[in-house]
Design an enzyme around this catalytic site. Structure first.
Site, PDB file in Angstrom:
ATOM      1  N   SER A  52       0.826  -1.206   0.000  1.00 19.23           N
ATOM      2  CA  SER A  52       0.000   0.000   0.000  1.00 19.23           C
ATOM      3  C   SER A  52       0.859   1.254   0.000  1.00 19.23           C
ATOM      4  O   SER A  52       2.003   1.257   0.480  1.00 19.23           O
ATOM      5  CB  SER A  52      -0.909   0.009   1.225  1.00 19.23           C
ATOM      6  OG  SER A  52      -1.693  -1.161   1.270  1.00 19.23           O
TER       7      SER A  52
HETATM    8  N1  SAH Z   1      -0.568  -4.552   3.794  1.00 19.22           N
HETATM    9  C1  SAH Z   1      -0.068  -5.216   2.620  1.00 19.22           C
HETATM   10  C2  SAH Z   1      -1.129  -5.216   1.571  1.00 19.22           C
HETATM   11  C3  SAH Z   1      -0.949  -6.254   0.557  1.00 19.22           C
HETATM   12  S1  SAH Z   1      -2.212  -6.247  -0.691  1.00 19.22           S
HETATM   13  C4  SAH Z   1       1.163  -4.497   2.144  1.00 19.22           C
HETATM   14  O1  SAH Z   1       1.198  -3.270   2.262  1.00 19.22           O
HETATM   15  O2  SAH Z   1       2.071  -5.146   1.622  1.00 19.22           O
HETATM   16  C5  SAH Z   1      -3.477  -7.212   0.048  1.00 19.22           C
HETATM   17  C6  SAH Z   1      -3.117  -8.605   0.434  1.00 19.22           C
HETATM   18  O3  SAH Z   1      -4.321  -9.279   0.823  1.00 19.22           O
HETATM   19  C7  SAH Z   1      -2.516  -9.454  -0.690  1.00 19.22           C
HETATM   20  O4  SAH Z   1      -1.295  -9.970  -0.254  1.00 19.22           O
HETATM   21  C8  SAH Z   1      -3.554 -10.562  -0.919  1.00 19.22           C
HETATM   22  O5  SAH Z   1      -2.984 -11.793  -1.273  1.00 19.22           O
HETATM   23  C9  SAH Z   1      -4.234 -10.635   0.429  1.00 19.22           C
HETATM   24  N2  SAH Z   1      -5.575 -11.207   0.439  1.00 19.22           N
HETATM   25  C10 SAH Z   1      -6.571 -11.064  -0.468  1.00 19.22           C
HETATM   26  N3  SAH Z   1      -7.666 -11.737  -0.080  1.00 19.22           N
HETATM   27  C11 SAH Z   1      -7.352 -12.336   1.099  1.00 19.22           C
HETATM   28  C12 SAH Z   1      -8.064 -13.175   2.010  1.00 19.22           C
HETATM   29  N4  SAH Z   1      -9.328 -13.548   1.801  1.00 19.22           N
HETATM   30  N5  SAH Z   1      -7.420 -13.593   3.121  1.00 19.22           N
HETATM   31  C13 SAH Z   1      -6.142 -13.244   3.377  1.00 19.22           C
HETATM   32  N6  SAH Z   1      -5.430 -12.436   2.560  1.00 19.22           N
HETATM   33  C14 SAH Z   1      -6.021 -11.992   1.439  1.00 19.22           C
END
Ligand code: SAH
Length: 204
Positions: A52
């Site tokens: 993010s």
């Molecule tokens: N806070 C993280 C955001 C990553 S993007 C950062 O800044 O790096 C969002 C993440 O949510 C992705 O890694 C994706 O694989 C995960 N995601 C999507 N759906 C999900 C679910 N149902 N359960 C767990 N993780 C999930």
């Protein structure tokens, strides 16, 4: 980054600002030059996912009003940057990620950086993580059409949930939900754009 993108946009929580000054964001992304890791935008972390934008991480964290005693559930571990920030500011972080390779990479990195108060799970975070609940705070880093019910169920009394909600490709809004008994006071924060939360559960 903290001065020009975060404090300048109104983030006031000094603990958030200090912790973001300490965390080496360039360790959480690969394939970009160091200064780009501190840019005012999200970046790819592989597997179709993104780390993010720094300001969004700061805003979501400020909305949680962490004082250091909280048990936090994070959905969407991803790069682990947000996880590290939560680990700096709360007592313990339970973090759930759907993509095993991301959990593996992040767990290794956070161990190397010395974060010992993080517990990892590979699985569907739309179901929360019942075993360790209820949680004082829940942060979701992927957008759902509606708030998955298990997350409100696993939120402690007086707890705060921060989650982007809306159509994954168009309009999303960051919701801040506070639980007071069985009432859920919901406030709209800013519009945003997150990757979709892959989920089975939906609705309040
Ligand atoms: N806070 C993280 C955001 C990553 S993007 C950062 O800044 O790096 C969002 C993440 O949510 C992705 O890694 C994706 O694989 C995960 N995601 C999507 N759906 C999900 C679910 N149902 N359960 C767990 N993780 C999930």
């Amino acid at each position: 980054m903290v001065r020009t993108q975060i404090a300048s946009r109104g983030i006031r929580d000094q603990r958030v600002l200090d912790a973001m000054s300490r965390i080496p964001r360039h360790h959480f992304v690969s394939g970009v030059r160091t200064f780009e890791a501190y840019g005012d935008f999200p970046l790819s972390i592989g597997h179709g996912q993104t780390i993010s934008q720094p300001y969004m991480v700061a805003l979501m964290t400020e909305e949680l009003h962490l004082r250091g005693e909280e048990r936090v559930l994070e959905i969407g571990t991803g790069s682990g940057y947000q996880t590290a920030l939560l680990a700096e500011l709360a007592q313990i972080v339970y973090t759930v990620e759907l993509i095993p390779a991301l959990t593996k990479r992040t767990q290794k990195l956070l161990n190397e950086l010395g974060y010992a108060n993080v517990v990892y799970r590979i699985g569907d975070g739309s179901e929360g993580w019942d075993k360790h609940g209820p949680y004082d705070r829940i942060l979701v880093a992927a957008a759902a059409p509606t708030i998955p019910r298990p997350l409100t169920t696993q939120l402690a009394d007086n707890g705060i949930l921060v989650i982007p909600v809306g159509d994954s490709r168009h309009y999303q809004i960051l919701l801040v939900v506070r639980r007071i008994g069985n009432r859920f006071d919901t406030r709209e924060s800013i519009s945003c754009r997150f990757v979709p939360l892959v989920q089975k559960h939906s609705a309040y």
